[in-house]
Design a protein around this motif. Sequence first.
Motif, PDB file in Angstrom:
ATOM      1  N   ALA A   1       0.825  -1.205   0.000  1.00 40.96           N
ATOM      2  CA  ALA A   1       0.000   0.000   0.000  1.00 40.96           C
ATOM      3  C   ALA A   1       0.862   1.259   0.000  1.00 40.96           C
ATOM      4  CB  ALA A   1      -0.923   0.000   1.216  1.00 40.96           C
ATOM      5  N   MET A   2       0.292   2.317  -0.556  1.00 38.23           N
ATOM      6  CA  MET A   2       0.946   3.618  -0.552  1.00 38.23           C
ATOM      7  C   MET A   2      -0.121   4.696  -0.424  1.00 38.23           C
ATOM      8  SD  MET A   2       3.351   5.575  -3.326  1.00 38.23           S
ATOM      9  CE  MET A   2       2.012   5.958  -4.434  1.00 38.23           C
ATOM     10  N   SER A   3       0.163   5.684   0.416  1.00 34.88           N
ATOM     11  CA  SER A   3      -0.729   6.832   0.574  1.00 34.88           C
ATOM     12  C   SER A   3       0.087   8.107   0.469  1.00 34.88           C
ATOM     13  CB  SER A   3      -1.421   6.804   1.936  1.00 34.88           C
ATOM     14  OG  SER A   3      -2.245   5.668   2.064  1.00 34.88           O
ATOM     15  N   VAL A   4      -0.569   9.140  -0.021  1.00 32.72           N
ATOM     16  CA  VAL A   4       0.041  10.464  -0.079  1.00 32.72           C
ATOM     17  C   VAL A   4      -0.846  11.404   0.723  1.00 32.72           C
ATOM     18  CG1 VAL A   4       0.815  12.353  -1.559  1.00 32.72           C
ATOM     19  CG2 VAL A   4       0.997   9.980  -2.374  1.00 32.72           C
ATOM     20  N   TRP A   5      -0.248  12.044   1.728  1.00 33.38           N
ATOM     21  CA  TRP A   5      -0.940  12.965   2.631  1.00 33.38           C
ATOM     22  C   TRP A   5      -0.365  14.360   2.462  1.00 33.38           C
ATOM     23  CZ3 TRP A   5      -4.871  11.463   5.904  1.00 33.38           C
ATOM     24  CH2 TRP A   5      -5.035  10.085   6.102  1.00 33.38           C
ATOM     25  N   GLN A   6      -1.203  15.368   2.545  1.00 37.63           N
ATOM     26  CA  GLN A   6      -0.747  16.754   2.442  1.00 37.63           C
ATOM     27  C   GLN A   6      -1.340  17.576   3.577  1.00 37.63           C
ATOM     28  OE1 GLN A   6      -2.191  19.400  -0.790  1.00 37.63           O
ATOM     29  NE2 GLN A   6      -0.011  19.480  -1.349  1.00 37.63           N
ATOM     30  N   ARG A   7      -0.490  18.415   4.180  1.00 37.74           N
ATOM     31  CA  ARG A   7      -0.969  19.305   5.245  1.00 37.74           C
ATOM     32  C   ARG A   7      -1.645  20.503   4.581  1.00 37.74           C
ATOM     33  NH1 ARG A   7       3.028  20.013   9.559  1.00 37.74           N
ATOM     34  NH2 ARG A   7       4.292  20.656   7.826  1.00 37.74           N
ATOM     35  N   GLN A   8      -2.880  20.735   4.970  1.00 36.40           N
ATOM     36  CA  GLN A   8      -3.679  21.821   4.426  1.00 36.40           C
ATOM     37  C   GLN A   8      -3.733  22.978   5.428  1.00 36.40           C
ATOM     38  OE1 GLN A   8      -5.655  21.384   1.266  1.00 36.40           O
ATOM     39  NE2 GLN A   8      -4.041  19.849   1.076  1.00 36.40           N
ATOM     40  N   VAL A   9      -4.569  23.935   5.148  1.00 36.25           N
ATOM     41  CA  VAL A   9      -4.750  25.059   6.074  1.00 36.25           C
ATOM     42  C   VAL A   9      -5.224  24.544   7.426  1.00 36.25           C
ATOM     43  CG1 VAL A   9      -5.208  26.757   4.274  1.00 36.25           C
ATOM     44  CG2 VAL A   9      -7.104  25.462   5.244  1.00 36.25           C
ATOM     45  N   ARG A  10      -4.975  25.284   8.463  1.00 35.52           N
ATOM     46  CA  ARG A  10      -5.320  24.915   9.833  1.00 35.52           C
ATOM     47  C   ARG A  10      -4.646  23.609  10.264  1.00 35.52           C
ATOM     48  NH1 ARG A  10     -10.020  25.820   7.407  1.00 35.52           N
ATOM     49  NH2 ARG A  10     -10.787  23.742   7.840  1.00 35.52           N
ATOM     50  N   GLU A  11      -3.518  23.293   9.630  1.00 36.19           N
ATOM     51  CA  GLU A  11      -2.708  22.132  10.015  1.00 36.19           C
ATOM     52  C   GLU A  11      -3.426  20.793   9.854  1.00 36.19           C
ATOM     53  OE1 GLU A  11       0.665  22.533  10.843  1.00 36.19           O
ATOM     54  OE2 GLU A  11       0.171  24.543  10.166  1.00 36.19           O
ATOM     55  N   GLN A  12      -4.497  20.723   9.101  1.00 35.48           N
ATOM     56  CA  GLN A  12      -5.209  19.457   8.899  1.00 35.48           C
ATOM     57  C   GLN A  12      -4.546  18.670   7.772  1.00 35.48           C
ATOM     58  OE1 GLN A  12      -9.510  19.374   8.963  1.00 35.48           O
ATOM     59  NE2 GLN A  12      -9.524  18.115   7.131  1.00 35.48           N
ATOM     60  N   TRP A  13      -4.346  17.383   8.009  1.00 33.66           N
ATOM     61  CA  TRP A  13      -3.789  16.497   6.987  1.00 33.66           C
ATOM     62  C   TRP A  13      -4.919  15.878   6.184  1.00 33.66           C
ATOM     63  CZ3 TRP A  13       1.261  16.090   5.824  1.00 33.66           C
ATOM     64  CH2 TRP A  13       2.171  16.585   6.747  1.00 33.66           C
ATOM     65  N   VAL A  14      -4.781  15.874   4.861  1.00 36.29           N
ATOM     66  CA  VAL A  14      -5.752  15.213   3.988  1.00 36.29           C
ATOM     67  C   VAL A  14      -5.014  14.246   3.067  1.00 36.29           C
ATOM     68  CG1 VAL A  14      -7.441  17.096   4.031  1.00 36.29           C
ATOM     69  CG2 VAL A  14      -5.726  17.026   2.237  1.00 36.29           C
ATOM     70  N   MET A  15      -5.683  13.141   2.773  1.00 33.14           N
ATOM     71  CA  MET A  15      -5.111  12.143   1.883  1.00 33.14           C
ATOM     72  C   MET A  15      -5.435  12.535   0.444  1.00 33.14           C
ATOM     73  SD  MET A  15      -5.769   8.012   1.706  1.00 33.14           S
ATOM     74  CE  MET A  15      -5.038   7.568   3.269  1.00 33.14           C
ATOM     75  N   LEU A  16      -4.395  12.582  -0.393  1.00 32.55           N
ATOM     76  CA  LEU A  16      -4.568  12.893  -1.805  1.00 32.55           C
ATOM     77  C   LEU A  16      -4.807  11.633  -2.632  1.00 32.55           C
ATOM     78  CD1 LEU A  16      -1.638  15.431  -2.289  1.00 32.55           C
ATOM     79  CD2 LEU A  16      -4.037  15.936  -1.773  1.00 32.55           C
TER      80      LEU A  16
END
Length: 153
Positions: free
Chosen positions: A124-139
């Motif tokens: 498995a592989m996931s890509v996560w990005q830190r968005q505004v307000r320090e929230q992480w979202v999976m791309l």
Amino acid sequence: MGIVPVLILLGATLGCTVWGEHKPTAWTDVTGGESLERVFWHEIQAKHWSDLESRLAPNFVLSISAGTFDRAAAIERWKQLQLHDYSLGELQSQLNGNTYTVTYILNVRGMLNGKPVPPTPFRAMSVWQRQVREQWVMLAHSAVPLSSSNESQ
């Protein structure tokens, strides 16, 4: 006087072994790429769909052997999964700026559409990005079954 530092050192080393490792189970427990993945799978197992949906980017992509799915279709697919147990192994997490790339071996036990999930582990592989307000979202997330022919290539 010399015994006090020894007692403090002894207490600190015992404290590390007496209590087990804290497994993250909430987004507030996240400290890095590994904990992002552990909380992600915990949310699927607990069926916390609204929490999970808020952690997926609007342009999220799931790529698995059954096909490629957008955000809504991925959530619907995960809703069909009755996840009894899971484990992550050989986990590697790379931070580049505000993005984590996390790779690991995923073992799941459960049912998908009323049928047992095959016991084959997944790469498995996931890509996560830190968005505004320090929230992480999976791309993006990808999982492919491991087999002896896949490992030899």
